[in-house]
Design an enzyme around this catalytic site. Structure first.
Site, short mmCIF file in Angstrom:
data_model
loop_
_atom_site.label_atom_id
_atom_site.label_comp_id
_atom_site.label_asym_id
_atom_site.label_seq_id
_atom_site.Cartn_x
_atom_site.Cartn_y
_atom_site.Cartn_z
N ASP A 23 10.02 14.68 -3.80
CA ASP A 23 9.73 13.16 -2.65
C ASP A 23 10.91 12.04 -2.82
O ASP A 23 10.28 10.88 -2.42
CB ASP A 23 8.62 12.96 -2.47
CG ASP A 23 7.36 12.44 -0.92
OD1 ASP A 23 6.78 11.49 -0.86
OD2 ASP A 23 8.72 12.60 0.07
N LYS A 79 -1.41 -0.31 -9.32
CA LYS A 79 -2.00 0.71 -8.28
C LYS A 79 -3.27 0.93 -8.45
O LYS A 79 -4.39 1.41 -9.30
CB LYS A 79 -1.50 1.54 -8.22
CG LYS A 79 -1.12 3.09 -7.61
CD LYS A 79 -0.64 4.26 -7.51
CE LYS A 79 -0.60 4.93 -7.03
NZ LYS A 79 0.89 6.51 -6.78
N PHE A 84 -2.51 6.91 -0.43
CA PHE A 84 -3.87 6.15 -0.14
C PHE A 84 -4.09 5.49 -1.68
O PHE A 84 -5.31 5.60 -2.06
CB PHE A 84 -4.45 7.89 -0.60
CG PHE A 84 -4.17 8.51 -1.28
CD1 PHE A 84 -3.86 8.17 -3.03
CD2 PHE A 84 -3.30 9.61 -1.58
CE1 PHE A 84 -3.64 9.24 -3.98
CE2 PHE A 84 -2.88 10.37 -2.32
CZ PHE A 84 -2.62 10.28 -3.30
N ALA A 85 -3.73 4.70 -1.88
CA ALA A 85 -3.99 3.96 -2.36
C ALA A 85 -3.02 2.03 -2.27
O ALA A 85 -2.45 1.82 -1.30
CB ALA A 85 -2.63 3.92 -3.67
N LYS A 86 -3.74 0.93 -2.39
CA LYS A 86 -2.96 -0.05 -2.36
C LYS A 86 -3.06 -1.21 -3.82
O LYS A 86 -3.00 -0.54 -5.00
CB LYS A 86 -4.21 -1.30 -2.15
CG LYS A 86 -5.05 -1.59 -2.98
CD LYS A 86 -6.61 -2.59 -2.19
CE LYS A 86 -8.20 -2.35 -2.71
NZ LYS A 86 -8.86 -3.07 -1.88
N VAL A 87 -2.03 -1.35 -3.67
CA VAL A 87 -1.32 -2.08 -4.95
C VAL A 87 -1.69 -3.56 -5.13
O VAL A 87 -0.83 -4.17 -3.64
CB VAL A 87 0.58 -1.79 -4.82
CG1 VAL A 87 1.49 -2.38 -6.13
CG2 VAL A 87 0.82 -0.49 -4.63
N SER A 111 1.18 -1.34 0.05
CA SER A 111 -0.26 0.16 0.00
C SER A 111 0.89 0.88 0.08
O SER A 111 1.70 1.37 0.72
CB SER A 111 -0.69 0.32 1.21
OG SER A 111 0.11 0.48 2.11
N GLY A 112 0.47 2.16 -0.60
CA GLY A 112 1.11 3.55 -0.98
C GLY A 112 -0.01 4.28 -0.45
O GLY A 112 -0.21 5.55 -1.13
C1 H91 Z 1 6.14 4.66 0.25
N1 H91 Z 1 5.91 3.55 -0.18
C2 H91 Z 1 5.32 2.63 0.79
C3 H91 Z 1 5.22 2.98 -1.13
C4 H91 Z 1 5.18 1.35 -1.32
C5 H91 Z 1 4.06 0.75 -1.96
C6 H91 Z 1 4.02 -0.73 -2.68
C7 H91 Z 1 4.92 -0.92 -3.18
N2 H91 Z 1 4.80 -2.17 -3.72
C8 H91 Z 1 5.34 -3.74 -2.21
O1 H91 Z 1 4.73 -3.12 -1.92
N3 H91 Z 1 5.38 -4.88 -3.19
C9 H91 Z 1 5.72 -5.58 -4.67
C10 H91 Z 1 5.54 -3.94 -4.75
C11 H91 Z 1 5.37 -4.79 -6.47
N4 H91 Z 1 5.93 -3.18 -7.43
C12 H91 Z 1 5.66 -2.56 -7.41
C13 H91 Z 1 5.60 -1.71 -8.87
C14 H91 Z 1 4.85 0.16 -8.64
C15 H91 Z 1 4.69 0.37 -7.47
C16 H91 Z 1 4.29 1.70 -6.70
C17 H91 Z 1 4.36 2.53 -8.27
C18 H91 Z 1 4.40 3.75 -8.29
CL1 H91 Z 1 4.57 5.02 -9.38
C19 H91 Z 1 3.54 3.60 -7.26
O2 H91 Z 1 3.03 5.19 -6.44
C20 H91 Z 1 2.89 3.64 -6.35
CL2 H91 Z 1 1.85 4.21 -4.87
C21 H91 Z 1 3.88 2.22 -6.14
C22 H91 Z 1 4.82 0.02 -5.89
C23 H91 Z 1 5.22 -1.94 -5.61
C24 H91 Z 1 4.74 -2.67 -5.27
C25 H91 Z 1 6.73 -0.74 -3.10
C26 H91 Z 1 6.18 0.73 -2.32
#
Ligand code: H91
Length: 341
Positions: free
Chosen positions: A133, A41, A23-26, A20-21
């Site tokens: 950021d 996302k 306000f979104a979940k992935v 999760s990042g």
């Molecule tokens: C600030 N941190 C908490 C952020 C976390 C968000 C989840 C991420 N993540 C995993 O948790 N598991 C594996 C995983 C695998 N591939 C990913 C590809 C893209 C993104 C992604 C790309 C963009 Cl551009 C974006 O804006 C956001 Cl939010 C996520 C996340 C991935 C990921 C790790 C960092």
């Protein structure tokens, strides 16, 4: 229009939530036609409020950023309530967790990573953007142990170009440059270099140069710009950190100077390659051929369709085919939904 969410399930298998990042979940996904893994996302519009503009900004920025060290956007699907961003999958997680797991990195390993960050940032700035950021949480590790920059939700593209001053104070406190804290007009690229200095310190030391639970104390430490260099740092590392974390932005080293900085060149003997390996204008003939056959269209009309860069399923299929080719995998589409793990 709800039916458009069907568009996601028509083209992708959707699996478990992998992170999760903000306000979104992935969620983990798989593009059916190419069999490639993706990260999806998922943003719920009602959770956003005025942050919706931030999401639109990130999407527009990512459409214009195509680089080997920036997480690639493949497709955007919007419904009345949700936005889905189909992104490059990075199985190595983020750099923050990586540093924690290793306590701190050797100078050699840091240099490999730092060269990739400089490459990404030189490209981002060359496109007229400032990230604003930069921090280890926003840098992911892909399956080949290469870094990918994410989260352009706070990026800026000043109208008059990067030389123009910005006013909005934003970013994560520990990584924010002194001039932003003093609410003075600042140059995005100069503020990014400060954040890169904090990031380099975190990689080499395993902790932050400026830290305090009290925000006011933290800001005072940042504006003073004084920090302790741990005993294990080499003189070269101490010097580079000092050149990046200069309180006066005009005395700070620039990203261009980092490309062939002695510390960056050590053991590599070549400047950082920052040009994009997949420039936006370039069309790969092999991918066009495979798509034309699969779509039963002419190569010309397939090329014209790809060139529209709508970030729809055509864009995703083309970019994922290109990714397969660049990783030495066959440039093939599987028309019938194949069965996977
Ligand atoms: C600030 N941190 C908490 C952020 C976390 C968000 C989840 C991420 N993540 C995993 O948790 N598991 C594996 C995983 C695998 N591939 C990913 C590809 C893209 C993104 C992604 C790309 C963009 Cl551009 C974006 O804006 C956001 Cl939010 C996520 C996340 C991935 C990921 C790790 C960092």
């Amino acid at each position: 229009t709800e039916f458009r969410a069907e568009e996601l399930y028509k083209y992708y298998k959707v699996y478990e939530t992998i992170g999760s990042g903000g306000f979104a979940k992935v969620k983990l996904g798989r593009h059916i036609l190419t069999g490639e893994k993706v990260a999806i996302k998922i943003i719920n519009k009602e959770d956003l409020g005025d942050d919706l503009s931030r999401v639109k900004l990130e999407i527009e920025a990512m459409k214009n950023l195509s680089h080997q060290h920036i997480c690639r956007l493949y497709q955007v699907i919007e419904t009345s309530t949700q936005i889905f961003m189909v992104l490059e999958h990075c199985p190595g997680g983020d750099l923050f967790d990586y540093i924690i797991a290793k306590a701190r990195l050797s100078e050699e390993e840091t240099r490999v990573f730092f060269r990739q960050i400089v490459s990404a940032m030189a490209y981002v700035h060359s496109q007229g953007y400032a990230h604003r950021d930069l921090k280890p949480e926003n840098i992911l590790i892909d399956e080949d142990h290469n870094l990918k920059l994410i989260d352009f939700g706070l990026c800026a593209k000043p109208k008059g170009g990067l030389g123009y001053e910005l006013m909005t104070c934003c970013g994560t406190p520990a990584y924010v440059a002194p001039e932003l804290i003093q609410d003075r007009a600042y140059i995005g690229s100069e503020a990014d270099v400060w954040s890169m200095g904090v990031l380099l310190f975190a990689l080499l030391c395993g902790h932050l140069p400026f830290d305090d639970d009290n925000c006011v104390v933290l800001y005072r430490k940042i504006t003073r710009g004084k920090y302790d260099n741990p005993h294990w740092l080499s003189p070269g590392s101490v010097l580079l950190l000092n050149q990046m974390m200069q309180v006066d932005p005009k005395r700070r080293v620039t990203v261009r100077q980092l490309l062939d900085h002695p510390w960056v060149m050590k053991d590599h003997n070549s400047p950082v390659e920052w040009y994009s390996r997949q420039p936006l204008g370039h069309i790969d003939e092999d991918c066009i051929t495979e798509m034309a056959v699969n779509m039963k269209r002419s190569r010309e009309s397939t090329t014209a369709l790809v060139r529209e860069w709508r970030y729809d399923h055509t864009t995703a299929t083309y970019l994922l085919l290109l990714s397969k080719k660049q990783r030495g995998k066959p440039v093939r589409l599987c028309p019938q939904p194949a069965v996977y793990d």
